[in-house]
Design a protein around this motif. Structure first.
Motif, PDB file in Angstrom:
ATOM      1  N   ASP A 125       0.778  -1.090  -0.050  1.00 39.31           N
ATOM      2  CA  ASP A 125      -0.021  -0.114  -0.002  1.00 39.31           C
ATOM      3  C   ASP A 125       0.862   1.289  -0.230  1.00 39.31           C
ATOM      4  O   ASP A 125       0.614   2.275  -0.734  1.00 39.31           O
ATOM      5  CB  ASP A 125      -1.011  -0.098   1.367  1.00 39.31           C
ATOM      6  CG  ASP A 125      -2.213  -1.296   1.105  1.00 39.31           C
ATOM      7  OD1 ASP A 125      -2.129  -1.508  -0.019  1.00 39.31           O
ATOM      8  OD2 ASP A 125      -2.504  -1.460   2.141  1.00 39.31           O
ATOM      9  N   ALA A 126       1.930   1.170   0.749  1.00 40.21           N
ATOM     10  CA  ALA A 126       2.806   2.436   0.910  1.00 40.21           C
ATOM     11  C   ALA A 126       3.507   2.809  -0.358  1.00 40.21           C
ATOM     12  O   ALA A 126       3.717   3.609  -0.946  1.00 40.21           O
ATOM     13  CB  ALA A 126       3.858   2.116   1.898  1.00 40.21           C
ATOM     14  N   LEU A 127       3.981   1.595  -1.318  1.00 42.96           N
ATOM     15  CA  LEU A 127       4.389   1.624  -2.399  1.00 42.96           C
ATOM     16  C   LEU A 127       3.469   2.476  -3.709  1.00 42.96           C
ATOM     17  O   LEU A 127       3.706   3.145  -4.492  1.00 42.96           O
ATOM     18  CB  LEU A 127       4.937   0.345  -3.200  1.00 42.96           C
ATOM     19  CG  LEU A 127       6.410  -0.354  -2.398  1.00 42.96           C
ATOM     20  CD1 LEU A 127       6.641  -1.727  -3.117  1.00 42.96           C
ATOM     21  CD2 LEU A 127       7.361   0.749  -2.760  1.00 42.96           C
ATOM     22  N   THR A 128       2.314   1.690  -3.559  1.00 41.27           N
ATOM     23  CA  THR A 128       1.019   2.193  -4.430  1.00 41.27           C
ATOM     24  C   THR A 128       0.889   3.682  -4.036  1.00 41.27           C
ATOM     25  O   THR A 128       0.873   4.585  -4.989  1.00 41.27           O
ATOM     26  CB  THR A 128      -0.103   1.553  -4.014  1.00 41.27           C
ATOM     27  OG1 THR A 128       0.016   0.011  -4.295  1.00 41.27           O
ATOM     28  CG2 THR A 128      -1.105   2.049  -4.788  1.00 41.27           C
ATOM     29  N   GLU A 129       1.036   4.121  -2.790  1.00 39.80           N
ATOM     30  CA  GLU A 129       0.846   5.506  -2.407  1.00 39.80           C
ATOM     31  C   GLU A 129       1.896   6.546  -3.068  1.00 39.80           C
ATOM     32  O   GLU A 129       1.840   7.351  -3.486  1.00 39.80           O
ATOM     33  CB  GLU A 129       0.548   5.958  -0.933  1.00 39.80           C
ATOM     34  CG  GLU A 129       0.591   7.103  -0.550  1.00 39.80           C
ATOM     35  CD  GLU A 129       0.422   7.055   1.099  1.00 39.80           C
ATOM     36  OE1 GLU A 129       0.900   8.090   1.428  1.00 39.80           O
ATOM     37  OE2 GLU A 129      -0.648   6.384   1.558  1.00 39.80           O
ATOM     38  N   GLN A 130       3.307   5.896  -2.748  1.00 39.43           N
ATOM     39  CA  GLN A 130       4.366   6.529  -3.331  1.00 39.43           C
ATOM     40  C   GLN A 130       4.370   6.713  -4.736  1.00 39.43           C
ATOM     41  O   GLN A 130       4.775   7.801  -5.573  1.00 39.43           O
ATOM     42  CB  GLN A 130       5.627   6.132  -2.794  1.00 39.43           C
ATOM     43  CG  GLN A 130       6.713   6.487  -3.287  1.00 39.43           C
ATOM     44  CD  GLN A 130       8.068   5.749  -2.944  1.00 39.43           C
ATOM     45  OE1 GLN A 130       8.615   6.045  -1.676  1.00 39.43           O
ATOM     46  NE2 GLN A 130       8.487   4.619  -3.297  1.00 39.43           N
ATOM     47  N   SER A 131       4.144   5.676  -5.526  1.00 41.00           N
ATOM     48  CA  SER A 131       4.153   5.784  -6.965  1.00 41.00           C
ATOM     49  C   SER A 131       2.844   6.144  -7.804  1.00 41.00           C
ATOM     50  O   SER A 131       3.261   6.421  -8.958  1.00 41.00           O
ATOM     51  CB  SER A 131       4.635   4.290  -7.452  1.00 41.00           C
ATOM     52  OG  SER A 131       3.547   3.388  -7.158  1.00 41.00           O
ATOM     53  N   GLY A 132       1.915   5.902  -7.166  1.00 43.04           N
ATOM     54  CA  GLY A 132       0.517   6.452  -7.993  1.00 43.04           C
ATOM     55  C   GLY A 132       0.268   5.226  -8.743  1.00 43.04           C
ATOM     56  O   GLY A 132      -0.838   5.278  -9.722  1.00 43.04           O
ATOM     57  N   LEU A 133       1.075   4.202  -8.829  1.00 43.93           N
ATOM     58  CA  LEU A 133       0.619   2.937  -9.565  1.00 43.93           C
ATOM     59  C   LEU A 133       0.151   1.662  -8.712  1.00 43.93           C
ATOM     60  O   LEU A 133       0.901   1.350  -7.615  1.00 43.93           O
ATOM     61  CB  LEU A 133       1.985   2.541 -10.337  1.00 43.93           C
ATOM     62  CG  LEU A 133       1.901   1.180 -11.057  1.00 43.93           C
ATOM     63  CD1 LEU A 133       0.797   1.424 -12.443  1.00 43.93           C
ATOM     64  CD2 LEU A 133       3.120   0.873 -11.554  1.00 43.93           C
ATOM     65  N   ARG A 134      -0.962   1.026  -9.001  1.00 37.58           N
ATOM     66  CA  ARG A 134      -1.357  -0.333  -8.156  1.00 37.58           C
ATOM     67  C   ARG A 134      -0.336  -1.210  -8.123  1.00 37.58           C
ATOM     68  O   ARG A 134       0.160  -1.716  -9.176  1.00 37.58           O
ATOM     69  CB  ARG A 134      -2.631  -0.711  -8.806  1.00 37.58           C
ATOM     70  CG  ARG A 134      -3.122  -1.745  -7.764  1.00 37.58           C
ATOM     71  CD  ARG A 134      -3.441  -1.302  -6.441  1.00 37.58           C
ATOM     72  NE  ARG A 134      -3.795  -2.202  -5.494  1.00 37.58           N
ATOM     73  CZ  ARG A 134      -4.044  -2.207  -4.044  1.00 37.58           C
ATOM     74  NH1 ARG A 134      -3.761  -1.120  -3.395  1.00 37.58           N
ATOM     75  NH2 ARG A 134      -4.306  -3.374  -3.388  1.00 37.58           N
ATOM     76  N   VAL A 135       0.232  -1.425  -6.866  1.00 35.00           N
ATOM     77  CA  VAL A 135       1.276  -2.536  -6.821  1.00 35.00           C
ATOM     78  C   VAL A 135       0.846  -3.648  -6.012  1.00 35.00           C
ATOM     79  O   VAL A 135       0.348  -3.632  -5.018  1.00 35.00           O
ATOM     80  CB  VAL A 135       2.523  -1.988  -6.333  1.00 35.00           C
ATOM     81  CG1 VAL A 135       3.529  -3.029  -6.084  1.00 35.00           C
ATOM     82  CG2 VAL A 135       3.047  -0.791  -6.943  1.00 35.00           C
ATOM     83  N   SER A 136       1.038  -4.798  -6.609  1.00 34.32           N
ATOM     84  CA  SER A 136       0.706  -6.168  -6.016  1.00 34.32           C
ATOM     85  C   SER A 136       1.650  -7.158  -5.961  1.00 34.32           C
ATOM     86  O   SER A 136       2.806  -6.895  -6.978  1.00 34.32           O
ATOM     87  CB  SER A 136      -0.601  -6.745  -6.886  1.00 34.32           C
ATOM     88  OG  SER A 136      -0.169  -7.113  -8.047  1.00 34.32           O
ATOM     89  N   ALA A 137       1.569  -8.102  -5.122  1.00 35.82           N
ATOM     90  CA  ALA A 137       2.575  -9.181  -5.064  1.00 35.82           C
ATOM     91  C   ALA A 137       1.999 -10.470  -4.950  1.00 35.82           C
ATOM     92  O   ALA A 137       0.967 -10.756  -4.418  1.00 35.82           O
ATOM     93  CB  ALA A 137       3.672  -8.724  -3.992  1.00 35.82           C
ATOM     94  N   ILE A 138       3.021 -11.422  -5.391  1.00 36.52           N
ATOM     95  CA  ILE A 138       2.614 -12.915  -5.270  1.00 36.52           C
ATOM     96  C   ILE A 138       3.680 -13.653  -4.947  1.00 36.52           C
ATOM     97  O   ILE A 138       4.922 -13.356  -5.297  1.00 36.52           O
ATOM     98  CB  ILE A 138       1.829 -13.397  -6.372  1.00 36.52           C
ATOM     99  CG1 ILE A 138       2.940 -13.529  -7.810  1.00 36.52           C
ATOM    100  CG2 ILE A 138       0.747 -12.925  -6.769  1.00 36.52           C
ATOM    101  CD1 ILE A 138       2.300 -14.152  -8.980  1.00 36.52           C
ATOM    102  N   HIS A 139       3.539 -14.797  -3.961  1.00 34.44           N
ATOM    103  CA  HIS A 139       4.780 -15.389  -3.485  1.00 34.44           C
ATOM    104  C   HIS A 139       4.492 -16.932  -3.900  1.00 34.44           C
ATOM    105  O   HIS A 139       5.355 -17.687  -3.561  1.00 34.44           O
ATOM    106  CB  HIS A 139       5.069 -15.246  -2.186  1.00 34.44           C
ATOM    107  CG  HIS A 139       4.255 -15.802  -1.125  1.00 34.44           C
ATOM    108  ND1 HIS A 139       2.655 -15.495  -0.957  1.00 34.44           N
ATOM    109  CD2 HIS A 139       4.356 -16.932  -0.709  1.00 34.44           C
ATOM    110  CE1 HIS A 139       2.302 -16.074   0.236  1.00 34.44           C
ATOM    111  NE2 HIS A 139       2.849 -17.158   0.087  1.00 34.44           N
ATOM    112  N   GLN A 140       3.493 -17.191  -4.360  1.00 35.07           N
ATOM    113  CA  GLN A 140       3.065 -18.696  -4.672  1.00 35.07           C
ATOM    114  C   GLN A 140       2.895 -18.838  -6.094  1.00 35.07           C
ATOM    115  O   GLN A 140       1.879 -18.956  -6.272  1.00 35.07           O
ATOM    116  CB  GLN A 140       2.240 -19.457  -3.777  1.00 35.07           C
ATOM    117  CG  GLN A 140       2.802 -19.551  -2.390  1.00 35.07           C
ATOM    118  CD  GLN A 140       1.902 -20.293  -1.447  1.00 35.07           C
ATOM    119  OE1 GLN A 140       0.443 -20.010  -1.868  1.00 35.07           O
ATOM    120  NE2 GLN A 140       2.227 -21.121  -0.626  1.00 35.07           N
ATOM    121  N   PRO A 141       3.634 -18.292  -7.247  1.00 32.80           N
ATOM    122  CA  PRO A 141       3.275 -18.124  -8.584  1.00 32.80           C
ATOM    123  C   PRO A 141       3.209 -19.600  -9.238  1.00 32.80           C
ATOM    124  O   PRO A 141       3.542 -20.487  -8.814  1.00 32.80           O
ATOM    125  CB  PRO A 141       4.469 -17.212  -9.176  1.00 32.80           C
ATOM    126  CG  PRO A 141       5.711 -17.856  -8.437  1.00 32.80           C
ATOM    127  CD  PRO A 141       5.166 -17.915  -7.139  1.00 32.80           C
TER     128      PRO A 141
END
Length: 663
Positions: free
Chosen positions: A358-374
């Motif tokens: 959420d902090a990265l999204t707020e900082q960049s203005g781009l929706r950032v998501s992550a997956i750890h079991q691809p």
């Protein structure tokens, strides 16, 4: 713990608000110990001072706290961003820190997409490797993990779209096409072998490929080919067909993905033996561009503090402590993307906190998501990144283990105290010149089991007879260590040459005071060591620290002997000795550093480099015009006043000054 802290500090803790914020702890010497964040400053900070933490890492840190600073913020995301900005800029001892790497390289296409103009960079845009701050005057693609990845991409685009890579000055002065045109890597815009409209279409297609729009690009090229064919423009249709074939080959060879994943960062972490590695792999425009390893510092101390912090705040009977791998990866993500664009998707080897995303999204203005079991392709990317992280960390541990063994072996060979080998400091000197010309001395520094290039120094030797190495060594040692002796005298005999422990070094030695290394290596035998003994005796410094490296019989590598200034017998370590390997490594580095400095100085003397810059009135633009007009400094030096006057911006007065200065 409250009995070891001042009433002022405890009152400050008691007055903290129950709001989100960032706190910073400092020791008595005002060195930053720790930066932390909290949803509730009062509860989190109070927990440090309300109990005895014993001999734990957090207890060790709390016992050092002399003062504190806090900053209240509006949200957890703000606190997280501020925390990692401070960690990255201030380097606290008890936080995981990823040191700044060089700025990432980009692929630059000159000019802007919609602007018009007759400048070569706008009319026929150029592809170039670029590193630095980006601006709005050009188009940038990346970042890329390495210079190699950028150059490979440029070669790819040259094969398919044949865009130019030459400098604008070269482009403007061509009268016939260059070799790149002959080998079908350029369309020859410099001599108008392609129209601006056709070239602009190639630029647009190249940008589409860089963005990962491969299917759309192939369809557009096929439609264009058919349109030419319908108009019976068979030559043009054949050219587009050749582009389609070249692009198809590139897509096959480069394994470019045509799925939705166009921009992805893959992050794998490995922790072992108190060290950690985060391996970052980049996918841009559907292409896997390669990876880069990062090795943080302070992992053990920071992990200990984190574990005890979370353990104290967790409800009874729960297991709140996150694995070290998670702490390391979250620290990397928070610090790395402060100055680097973040892609919309992160594929990670361990789960990361949603608040961080959420902090990265707020900082960049781009929706950032992550997956750890691809799955599928993402799983293949992550497995590859994880394998590279394992290999890089294994390599680091092997190198560090080998280097530590060498340091220990040298300390044992010289009967030096083995207690704190991490802080064992060695300085090595070498003299370099060519037939007495441009004599320079080098000093290289070794501590914490590695060479410390930021502490290297070169000394320009003047006022001696050319080729007198003894006089040169006397001068450099006097210049290097006179401040040590002076500091000791001013302090009333305190031995600043001693090697204090990590806890009391700052208290024992004033800020900025010079310090004598544990070992002073001299590249030479009895003669050079005798000079060093004379200098140290005159300065009142410890002779036992001086060791000369004398060539063995036949000057063969591995037969060197150590010569001592205090009268001890020579020592032969043996050609397979780990101690000799370290001595040879340091000596060779001093020699390399001296040689490079000497060659640069000699070149400046012989060709007049540097003299042009020193002439008043000759700025960068005039200097560039002079060098271009006369082909270099030698040509400028050979030019007459009348010749110099032909250069734009050079007045008669300045021409005469240049003529005098270079002759």
């Amino acid at each position: 713990m409250s009995d070891v802290h001042s009433d002022e500090l405890l009152a400050q803790v008691a007055a903290l608000p129950a709001l989100p914020g960032v706190y910073r702890y400092f020791d008595a010497q005002d060195a930053l110990l720790y930066v932390g964040k909290a949803l509730n400053l009062k509860r989190r900070v109070s927990s440090y001072f309300q109990k005895n933490h014993g001999g734990t890492r957090i207890g060790h840190m709390v016992g050092k706290i002399a003062r504190m600073e806090t900053t209240v913020v509006r949200s957890e995301a703000e606190a997280l961003l501020l925390e990692n900005n401070l960690i990255k800029s201030l380097n606290p001892k008890f936080n995981i820190l990823f040191r700044d790497d060089k700025s990432y390289p980009y692929l630059k296409i000159t000019g802007t997409a919609n602007a018009t103009g007759d400048a070569p960079g706008q009319l026929f845009p150029r592809m170039a490797y670029y590193r630095g701050a980006v601006d709005k005057k050009h188009r940038y693609f990346g970042p890329y993990p390495s210079a190699w990845a950028v150059k490979e991409t440029i070669q790819l685009l040259q094969k398919v779209f044949r865009l130019r890579t030459c400098e604008d000055t070269v482009f403007a002065n061509r009268t016939r096409p260059c070799l790149l045109y002959q080998i079908k890597r350029c369309t020859g815009p410099c001599v108008n072998l392609i129209s601006p409209e056709a070239y602009a279409a190639d630029v647009q297609n190249a940008e589409a490929l860089l963005r990962g729009e491969t299917q759309e690009l192939l369809q557009a090229l096929e439609a264009r080919m058919m349109a030419h064919s319908d108009k019976l423009e068979f030559e043009q249709a054949a050219e587009v067909r050749n582009q389609i074939q070249a692009l198809s080959r590139v897509l096959h060879q480069q394994a470019i993905e045509t799925a939705d994943d166009k921009d992805v960062d893959i992050l794998a972490v490995r922790v072992q033996g108190g060290r950690a590695c985060v391996n970052l792999a980049m996918v841009r425009g559907g292409r896997h561009l390669g990876d880069r390893p990062y090795f943080p510092v302070h992992v053990e101390d920071a992990a200990g503090v984190f574990a005890e912090e979370e353990g104290e705040e967790a409800p009874p009977g729960t297991q709140p402590v996150r694995p070290v791998e998670v702490l390391v990866l979250e620290a990397f993500i928070a610090q790395h993307y402060i100055g680097v664009p973040v892609p919309p998707l992160l594929v990670t080897s361990v789960p990361v906190d949603k608040a961080l995303l959420d902090a990265l999204t707020e900082q960049s203005g781009l929706r950032v998501s992550a997956i750890h079991q691809p799955r599928e392709q993402r799983r293949a990317w992550l497995d590859m990144a994880q394998k590279n992280a394992d290999l890089q960390l294994a390599r680091l541990l092997a190198e560090e283990g080998s280097q530590q063994a060498r340091t220990r072996a040298l300390a044992e060979a010289l009967d030096m105290p083995p207690e704190d080998l991490d802080r064992l400091t060695i300085e090595c000197f070498d003299i370099s010149h060519t037939a007495g010309e441009s004599t320079q001395a080098s000093c290289v520094v070794f501590h914490h089991h590695k060479m410390q290039s930021s502490e290297y120094r070169r000394y320009k030797i003047e006022g001696i007879t050319g080729g007198d190495d003894y006089a040169a060594m006397r001068q450099v040692l006097t210049r290097r260590y006179s401040k040590v002796a002076e500091a000791a005298r001013e302090a009333g005999g305190i031995d600043y040459a001693a090697n204090p422990g990590p806890e009391d070094e700052k208290a024992a030695r004033p800020k900025g005071a010079a310090r004598l290394p544990d070992l002073v290596l001299i590249d030479g035998g009895k003669g050079q060591v005798g000079v060093a003994r004379e200098v140290f005796t005159a300065l009142g410094l410890d002779l036992t620290r001086i060791v000369g490296v004398e060539k063995g019989e036949g000057r063969k590598v591995g037969l060197e002997e150590l010569v001592f200034a205090d009268g001890r017998e020579k020592v032969y370590l043996g050609k397979d000795s780990a101690a000799l390997m370290l001595v040879a490594q340091i000596r060779d580095e001093a020699h390399r550093f001296a040689i490079t400095g000497m060659r640069a100085a000699r070149a400046k003397v012989r060709v007049g480099g540097g003299q042009l810059e020193e002439i008043a009135g000759v700025g960068p633009k005039k200097r560039a015009r002079l060098l271009q007009r006369f082909g270099g400094v030698r040509g400028v030096a050979a030019a007459s006043v009348q010749d110099l006057l032909t250069v734009d911006g050079i007045s008669r007065e300045l021409a005469e000054e240049i003529y005098r200065a270079l002759r």
